[in-house]
Design a protein around this motif. Sequence first.
Motif, PDB file in Angstrom:
ATOM      1  N   UNK A 164     -31.152  51.024 -25.595  1.00 50.42           N
ATOM      2  CA  UNK A 164     -32.256  50.698 -26.504  1.00 50.42           C
ATOM      3  C   UNK A 164     -32.471  51.722 -27.611  1.00 50.42           C
ATOM      4  N   UNK A 165     -31.869  52.901 -27.525  1.00 44.42           N
ATOM      5  CA  UNK A 165     -32.143  53.983 -28.470  1.00 44.42           C
ATOM      6  C   UNK A 165     -30.827  54.440 -29.099  1.00 44.42           C
TER       7      UNK A 165
ATOM      8  N   UNK B  85     -25.959  57.638 -28.829  1.00 44.91           N
ATOM      9  CA  UNK B  85     -24.904  58.432 -29.453  1.00 44.91           C
ATOM     10  C   UNK B  85     -24.811  59.811 -28.810  1.00 44.91           C
ATOM     11  N   UNK B  86     -25.970  60.387 -28.488  1.00 40.91           N
ATOM     12  CA  UNK B  86     -26.004  61.706 -27.863  1.00 40.91           C
ATOM     13  C   UNK B  86     -25.391  61.671 -26.463  1.00 40.91           C
ATOM     14  N   UNK B  87     -25.730  60.639 -25.678  1.00 40.58           N
ATOM     15  CA  UNK B  87     -25.294  60.566 -24.286  1.00 40.58           C
ATOM     16  C   UNK B  87     -23.869  60.038 -24.132  1.00 40.58           C
ATOM     17  N   UNK B  88     -23.462  59.134 -25.039  1.00 40.48           N
ATOM     18  CA  UNK B  88     -22.210  58.421 -24.838  1.00 40.48           C
ATOM     19  C   UNK B  88     -21.083  58.875 -25.749  1.00 40.48           C
TER      20      UNK B  88
ATOM     21  N   UNK C 115     -27.668  43.613 -26.193  1.00 39.98           N
ATOM     22  CA  UNK C 115     -28.622  44.710 -26.271  1.00 39.98           C
ATOM     23  C   UNK C 115     -28.213  45.688 -27.357  1.00 39.98           C
ATOM     24  N   UNK C 116     -26.920  46.000 -27.434  1.00 42.61           N
ATOM     25  CA  UNK C 116     -26.436  46.921 -28.460  1.00 42.61           C
ATOM     26  C   UNK C 116     -26.724  46.377 -29.854  1.00 42.61           C
ATOM     27  N   UNK C 117     -26.487  45.080 -30.054  1.00 45.51           N
ATOM     28  CA  UNK C 117     -26.721  44.480 -31.365  1.00 45.51           C
ATOM     29  C   UNK C 117     -28.199  44.508 -31.734  1.00 45.51           C
ATOM     30  N   UNK C 118     -29.065  44.230 -30.761  1.00 47.35           N
ATOM     31  CA  UNK C 118     -30.503  44.203 -31.048  1.00 47.35           C
ATOM     32  C   UNK C 118     -31.017  45.569 -31.476  1.00 47.35           C
ATOM     33  N   UNK C 119     -30.477  46.621 -30.896  1.00 43.60           N
ATOM     34  CA  UNK C 119     -31.015  47.958 -31.151  1.00 43.60           C
ATOM     35  C   UNK C 119     -30.125  48.806 -32.067  1.00 43.60           C
ATOM     36  N   UNK C 120     -29.098  48.178 -32.641  1.00 44.66           N
ATOM     37  CA  UNK C 120     -28.260  48.902 -33.582  1.00 44.66           C
ATOM     38  C   UNK C 120     -27.385  49.967 -32.951  1.00 44.66           C
ATOM     39  N   UNK C 121     -26.911  49.710 -31.738  1.00 42.67           N
ATOM     40  CA  UNK C 121     -26.070  50.664 -31.010  1.00 42.67           C
ATOM     41  C   UNK C 121     -24.604  50.271 -31.176  1.00 42.67           C
TER      42      UNK C 121
ATOM     43  N   UNK D 269     -21.329  49.226 -30.118  1.00 44.25           N
ATOM     44  CA  UNK D 269     -20.894  48.664 -28.830  1.00 44.25           C
ATOM     45  C   UNK D 269     -19.710  49.396 -28.224  1.00 44.25           C
ATOM     46  N   UNK D 270     -18.911  50.060 -29.052  1.00 45.89           N
ATOM     47  CA  UNK D 270     -17.767  50.800 -28.505  1.00 45.89           C
ATOM     48  C   UNK D 270     -18.221  51.929 -27.589  1.00 45.89           C
ATOM     49  N   UNK D 271     -19.416  52.465 -27.866  1.00 44.69           N
ATOM     50  CA  UNK D 271     -19.937  53.530 -27.015  1.00 44.69           C
ATOM     51  C   UNK D 271     -20.218  53.037 -25.601  1.00 44.69           C
ATOM     52  N   UNK D 272     -20.511  51.734 -25.485  1.00 42.81           N
ATOM     53  CA  UNK D 272     -20.887  51.169 -24.186  1.00 42.81           C
ATOM     54  C   UNK D 272     -19.687  50.737 -23.349  1.00 42.81           C
ATOM     55  N   UNK D 273     -18.486  50.724 -23.950  1.00 44.18           N
ATOM     56  CA  UNK D 273     -17.327  50.187 -23.247  1.00 44.18           C
ATOM     57  C   UNK D 273     -17.090  50.825 -21.884  1.00 44.18           C
ATOM     58  N   UNK D 274     -17.198  52.154 -21.745  1.00 37.97           N
ATOM     59  CA  UNK D 274     -16.968  52.736 -20.416  1.00 37.97           C
ATOM     60  C   UNK D 274     -17.955  52.256 -19.358  1.00 37.97           C
ATOM     61  N   UNK D 275     -19.134  51.780 -19.794  1.00 35.09           N
ATOM     62  CA  UNK D 275     -20.140  51.297 -18.856  1.00 35.09           C
ATOM     63  C   UNK D 275     -19.929  49.837 -18.494  1.00 35.09           C
ATOM     64  N   UNK D 276     -19.054  49.152 -19.243  1.00 36.79           N
ATOM     65  CA  UNK D 276     -18.879  47.714 -19.084  1.00 36.79           C
ATOM     66  C   UNK D 276     -17.723  47.354 -18.172  1.00 36.79           C
ATOM     67  N   UNK D 277     -17.085  48.341 -17.582  1.00 39.17           N
ATOM     68  CA  UNK D 277     -15.906  48.060 -16.780  1.00 39.17           C
ATOM     69  C   UNK D 277     -15.833  49.029 -15.609  1.00 39.17           C
ATOM     70  N   UNK D 278     -14.940  48.715 -14.684  1.00 39.11           N
ATOM     71  CA  UNK D 278     -14.620  49.649 -13.615  1.00 39.11           C
ATOM     72  C   UNK D 278     -13.215  50.178 -13.849  1.00 39.11           C
ATOM     73  N   UNK D 279     -13.002  51.410 -13.452  1.00 37.62           N
ATOM     74  CA  UNK D 279     -11.709  52.051 -13.586  1.00 37.62           C
ATOM     75  C   UNK D 279     -11.383  52.752 -12.279  1.00 37.62           C
TER      76      UNK D 279
END
Length: 262
Positions: free
Chosen positions: A101-102, A107-110, A200-206, A208-218
């Motif tokens: 949401x922020x 950007x700071x965390x991811x 969520x990323x689109x709504x808050x201007x984030x 989406x590439x930053x979220x990729x590691x959270x969207x999958x399992x490795x």
Amino acid sequence: MTNDAHFPASAPNFRDLGGHTTRDGSVVRRGLVYRSDSLANLTDDELHALGDRLGLRLQVDLRTSFERAAAADRVPDGVEYAVIDVQGDHSTGADLAAMLTDPERSAELLGNGGGERFVHEVNRMLVSWEDALAGYGELVRLTAAGPSPLVFHCSAGKDRTGWGAAVLLALLDVPRETIVADYLASNARLAQAREWMHGSAARYGIDPDLLQPLMEVRAEYLQSAFDEADRVYGSFEGYVADGLKVAPETVTALRERLLSPG
């Protein structure tokens, strides 16, 4: 009901934990333990099918109180519902909310590999959190003692549920490569979760590439959890005995209930 059935459609990461072969050639029985993503969006037909066709008797919710309030489980008639919150009030929940949401906080965390570091840390904490130790110990005991069939789940069915599945399969002496393959099978079933996170990323201007590691399992995410068990308790067996407080007779009961000769 096979792992490829994608039933129920509203919970695409719902699948049977059975069918795997152990090191000694035994087979994990099908139709006794299921793993899943959120069960909040079940249709009426799906709800009835879980009770009538699968004979479900216990539904175990691994999510936080915030997640449960935002999207309460739908539970078939006659099925017991149990909450085992393996995350509790740990700060990672707030961090994840900020990531979604922020833009500045995300950007700071991811940024600069932060997303991967975050998921590795979550997987280590699933081994060392006090809430997680109590919760996964209880999941093992419930699975060993019943009632069954049961399903356990979180939101996406990949991290908290993924470690729970890995623990159960490891206790059944399923080879590590098979456990990893079961864990990675979530990737093909996470389209709904990825769509939600992209929205969520689109709504808050984030980005989406930053979220990729959270969207999958490795595989390396799961390895972080096993490594943490070795680091803190000396071995996976030490983690089970000293961390989860699971007695040897419980492990024996789990194997007797879930394994059949090959």
